[in-house]
Design a protein around this motif. Structure first.
Motif, PDB file in Angstrom:
ATOM      1  N   THR A  19       0.994  -1.027   0.307  1.00 42.15           N
ATOM      2  CA  THR A  19      -0.053   0.228  -0.042  1.00 42.15           C
ATOM      3  C   THR A  19       0.673   1.032  -0.120  1.00 42.15           C
ATOM      4  OG1 THR A  19      -1.685  -0.941   1.398  1.00 42.15           O
ATOM      5  CG2 THR A  19      -1.724   1.296   1.129  1.00 42.15           C
ATOM      6  N   ALA A  20       0.592   2.536  -0.605  1.00 44.64           N
ATOM      7  CA  ALA A  20       0.968   3.584  -0.688  1.00 44.64           C
ATOM      8  C   ALA A  20      -0.043   4.518  -0.436  1.00 44.64           C
ATOM      9  CB  ALA A  20       1.973   3.976  -1.791  1.00 44.64           C
ATOM     10  N   ILE A  21       0.530   4.950   0.551  1.00 42.79           N
ATOM     11  CA  ILE A  21      -1.128   6.107   1.224  1.00 42.79           C
ATOM     12  C   ILE A  21       0.296   7.511   0.588  1.00 42.79           C
ATOM     13  CG2 ILE A  21      -2.036   7.315   3.016  1.00 42.79           C
ATOM     14  CD1 ILE A  21      -2.038   4.655   4.449  1.00 42.79           C
ATOM     15  N   ILE A  22      -0.541   8.338   0.453  1.00 43.33           N
ATOM     16  CA  ILE A  22      -0.017   9.665  -0.285  1.00 43.33           C
ATOM     17  C   ILE A  22      -0.035  10.941   0.353  1.00 43.33           C
ATOM     18  CG2 ILE A  22       1.018  11.099  -2.328  1.00 43.33           C
ATOM     19  CD1 ILE A  22       1.905   8.674  -3.792  1.00 43.33           C
ATOM     20  N   GLU A  23      -0.309  11.742   1.152  1.00 43.45           N
ATOM     21  CA  GLU A  23      -1.156  12.938   1.594  1.00 43.45           C
ATOM     22  C   GLU A  23      -0.188  14.042   1.581  1.00 43.45           C
ATOM     23  OE1 GLU A  23      -3.251  11.194   5.298  1.00 43.45           O
ATOM     24  OE2 GLU A  23      -1.004  11.219   5.979  1.00 43.45           O
ATOM     25  N   ARG A  24      -1.355  14.924   1.156  1.00 40.28           N
ATOM     26  CA  ARG A  24      -0.201  16.473   1.055  1.00 40.28           C
ATOM     27  C   ARG A  24      -0.169  16.799   2.271  1.00 40.28           C
ATOM     28  NH1 ARG A  24       0.543  20.658  -2.119  1.00 40.28           N
ATOM     29  NH2 ARG A  24       0.457  22.716  -2.514  1.00 40.28           N
ATOM     30  N   GLU A  25       1.054  17.526   2.796  1.00 38.92           N
ATOM     31  CA  GLU A  25       1.532  18.340   3.556  1.00 38.92           C
ATOM     32  C   GLU A  25       2.362  18.854   3.612  1.00 38.92           C
ATOM     33  OE1 GLU A  25       4.479  16.675   6.788  1.00 38.92           O
ATOM     34  OE2 GLU A  25       2.861  15.483   6.715  1.00 38.92           O
ATOM     35  N   ASP A  26       1.577  20.201   3.947  1.00 38.61           N
ATOM     36  CA  ASP A  26       2.091  21.765   4.086  1.00 38.61           C
ATOM     37  C   ASP A  26       2.064  21.421   1.975  1.00 38.61           C
ATOM     38  OD1 ASP A  26       2.331  22.077   6.665  1.00 38.61           O
ATOM     39  OD2 ASP A  26       4.875  20.838   6.540  1.00 38.61           O
ATOM     40  N   ASP A  27       4.004  22.316   1.860  1.00 35.85           N
ATOM     41  CA  ASP A  27       4.310  22.748   0.927  1.00 35.85           C
ATOM     42  C   ASP A  27       4.219  21.382  -0.819  1.00 35.85           C
ATOM     43  OD1 ASP A  27       6.527  22.507   1.760  1.00 35.85           O
ATOM     44  OD2 ASP A  27       6.601  24.624   0.406  1.00 35.85           O
ATOM     45  N   GLY A  28       4.744  19.953   0.272  1.00 41.34           N
ATOM     46  CA  GLY A  28       4.511  19.489  -0.720  1.00 41.34           C
ATOM     47  C   GLY A  28       3.853  17.651  -0.347  1.00 41.34           C
ATOM     48  N   TYR A  29       4.238  16.966  -0.586  1.00 44.24           N
ATOM     49  CA  TYR A  29       3.527  15.309  -0.359  1.00 44.24           C
ATOM     50  C   TYR A  29       4.034  14.313   0.449  1.00 44.24           C
ATOM     51  CZ  TYR A  29       0.273  17.463  -3.695  1.00 44.24           C
ATOM     52  OH  TYR A  29      -0.299  17.993  -4.703  1.00 44.24           O
ATOM     53  N   VAL A  30       3.706  13.669   1.009  1.00 48.94           N
ATOM     54  CA  VAL A  30       4.654  12.050   1.941  1.00 48.94           C
ATOM     55  C   VAL A  30       3.927  11.212   1.915  1.00 48.94           C
ATOM     56  CG1 VAL A  30       4.312  11.415   4.203  1.00 48.94           C
ATOM     57  CG2 VAL A  30       4.432  13.722   4.153  1.00 48.94           C
ATOM     58  N   ALA A  31       4.836   9.861   1.585  1.00 50.38           N
ATOM     59  CA  ALA A  31       3.621   8.734   0.677  1.00 50.38           C
ATOM     60  C   ALA A  31       4.326   7.867   2.233  1.00 50.38           C
ATOM     61  CB  ALA A  31       4.513   8.658  -0.275  1.00 50.38           C
ATOM     62  N   LEU A  32       3.555   6.731   2.274  1.00 49.54           N
ATOM     63  CA  LEU A  32       3.711   5.923   3.632  1.00 49.54           C
ATOM     64  C   LEU A  32       3.093   4.522   2.955  1.00 49.54           C
ATOM     65  CD1 LEU A  32       4.564   5.126   6.639  1.00 49.54           C
ATOM     66  CD2 LEU A  32       1.860   5.797   6.838  1.00 49.54           C
ATOM     67  N   CYS A  33       4.323   3.900   3.207  1.00 54.63           N
ATOM     68  CA  CYS A  33       4.252   2.076   3.048  1.00 54.63           C
ATOM     69  C   CYS A  33       3.818   2.343   4.652  1.00 54.63           C
ATOM     70  CB  CYS A  33       4.896   1.528   2.524  1.00 54.63           C
ATOM     71  SG  CYS A  33       4.919   0.203   1.730  1.00 54.63           S
ATOM     72  N   PRO A  34       2.220   2.033   4.619  1.00 48.43           N
ATOM     73  CA  PRO A  34       1.978   1.459   6.243  1.00 48.43           C
ATOM     74  C   PRO A  34       2.667  -0.556   6.651  1.00 48.43           C
ATOM     75  CG  PRO A  34       0.434   0.912   5.079  1.00 48.43           C
ATOM     76  CD  PRO A  34       1.382   2.155   3.886  1.00 48.43           C
ATOM     77  N   GLU A  35       2.603  -1.294   5.788  1.00 46.70           N
ATOM     78  CA  GLU A  35       2.577  -2.629   5.946  1.00 46.70           C
ATOM     79  C   GLU A  35       4.266  -2.141   6.822  1.00 46.70           C
ATOM     80  OE1 GLU A  35       0.163  -2.831   2.169  1.00 46.70           O
ATOM     81  OE2 GLU A  35       1.776  -1.991   2.494  1.00 46.70           O
ATOM     82  N   LEU A  36       4.910  -2.164   6.220  1.00 45.36           N
ATOM     83  CA  LEU A  36       7.003  -1.776   6.321  1.00 45.36           C
ATOM     84  C   LEU A  36       6.725  -0.484   6.962  1.00 45.36           C
ATOM     85  CD1 LEU A  36       8.092  -2.968   2.852  1.00 45.36           C
ATOM     86  CD2 LEU A  36       8.126  -4.461   5.232  1.00 45.36           C
ATOM     87  N   ASP A  37       6.458   0.162   7.017  1.00 45.54           N
ATOM     88  CA  ASP A  37       6.194   1.449   8.033  1.00 45.54           C
ATOM     89  C   ASP A  37       7.782   2.728   7.229  1.00 45.54           C
ATOM     90  OD1 ASP A  37       6.077   3.447  10.659  1.00 45.54           O
ATOM     91  OD2 ASP A  37       7.485   2.829  11.377  1.00 45.54           O
ATOM     92  N   ILE A  38       7.789   2.443   5.716  1.00 46.91           N
ATOM     93  CA  ILE A  38       8.805   3.654   5.117  1.00 46.91           C
ATOM     94  C   ILE A  38       7.822   4.236   4.602  1.00 46.91           C
ATOM     95  CG2 ILE A  38       9.810   3.541   3.572  1.00 46.91           C
ATOM     96  CD1 ILE A  38      11.081   0.194   4.562  1.00 46.91           C
ATOM     97  N   ALA A  39       8.807   5.476   4.622  1.00 50.52           N
ATOM     98  CA  ALA A  39       8.222   6.946   4.388  1.00 50.52           C
ATOM     99  C   ALA A  39       8.859   7.657   3.537  1.00 50.52           C
ATOM    100  CB  ALA A  39       7.767   7.599   5.427  1.00 50.52           C
ATOM    101  N   SER A  40       8.646   8.261   3.061  1.00 49.35           N
ATOM    102  CA  SER A  40       9.097   9.297   1.615  1.00 49.35           C
ATOM    103  C   SER A  40       8.583  10.890   1.449  1.00 49.35           C
ATOM    104  CB  SER A  40       9.624   8.689   0.859  1.00 49.35           C
ATOM    105  OG  SER A  40      10.656   9.147  -0.008  1.00 49.35           O
ATOM    106  N   GLN A  41       8.992  11.341   0.904  1.00 49.52           N
ATOM    107  CA  GLN A  41       8.209  12.898   0.167  1.00 49.52           C
ATOM    108  C   GLN A  41       8.794  12.925  -0.799  1.00 49.52           C
ATOM    109  OE1 GLN A  41       9.393  14.991   3.767  1.00 49.52           O
ATOM    110  NE2 GLN A  41      11.354  15.756   2.199  1.00 49.52           N
TER     111      GLN A  41
END
Length: 83
Positions: free
Chosen positions: A8-30
């Motif tokens: 799964t990739a959950i991508i949310e807007r945060e401030d002036d960018g986007y944060v992407a999270l893989c909840p299964e592995l607890d790995i994120a990027s932006q």
């Protein structure tokens, strides 16, 4: 034979960018865009799989499965109480 698995990739807007999270592995990027955040998450996942011990991968997947099952059970109970 390769073992293909979807995550799964959950991508949310945060401030002036986007944060992407893989909840299964607890790995994120932006990234500055949705596409960039997604690409950066894929790169982070690839790097994780290159260096992570199999036991670490299994631990994270097991932890997520337990947490998801727990939340699903609680959610079902809440729905039954409301109905």
């Amino acid at each position: 034979m390769s073992n293909i698995r979807q995550f799964t990739a959950i991508i949310e807007r945060e401030d002036d960018g986007y944060v992407a999270l893989c909840p299964e592995l607890d790995i994120a990027s932006q990234g500055d865009t949705v596409e960039q955040a997604r690409a950066n998450l894929i790169e982070a996942l690839e790097l994780f799989f290159e260096v992570a011990e199999p036991s670490e991968i299994e631990r994270r997947l097991s932890l997520f499965s337990w947490f998801f099952a727990y939340c699903f059970q609680k959610f079902r109970i809440i729905i039954k109480v409301i109905n």
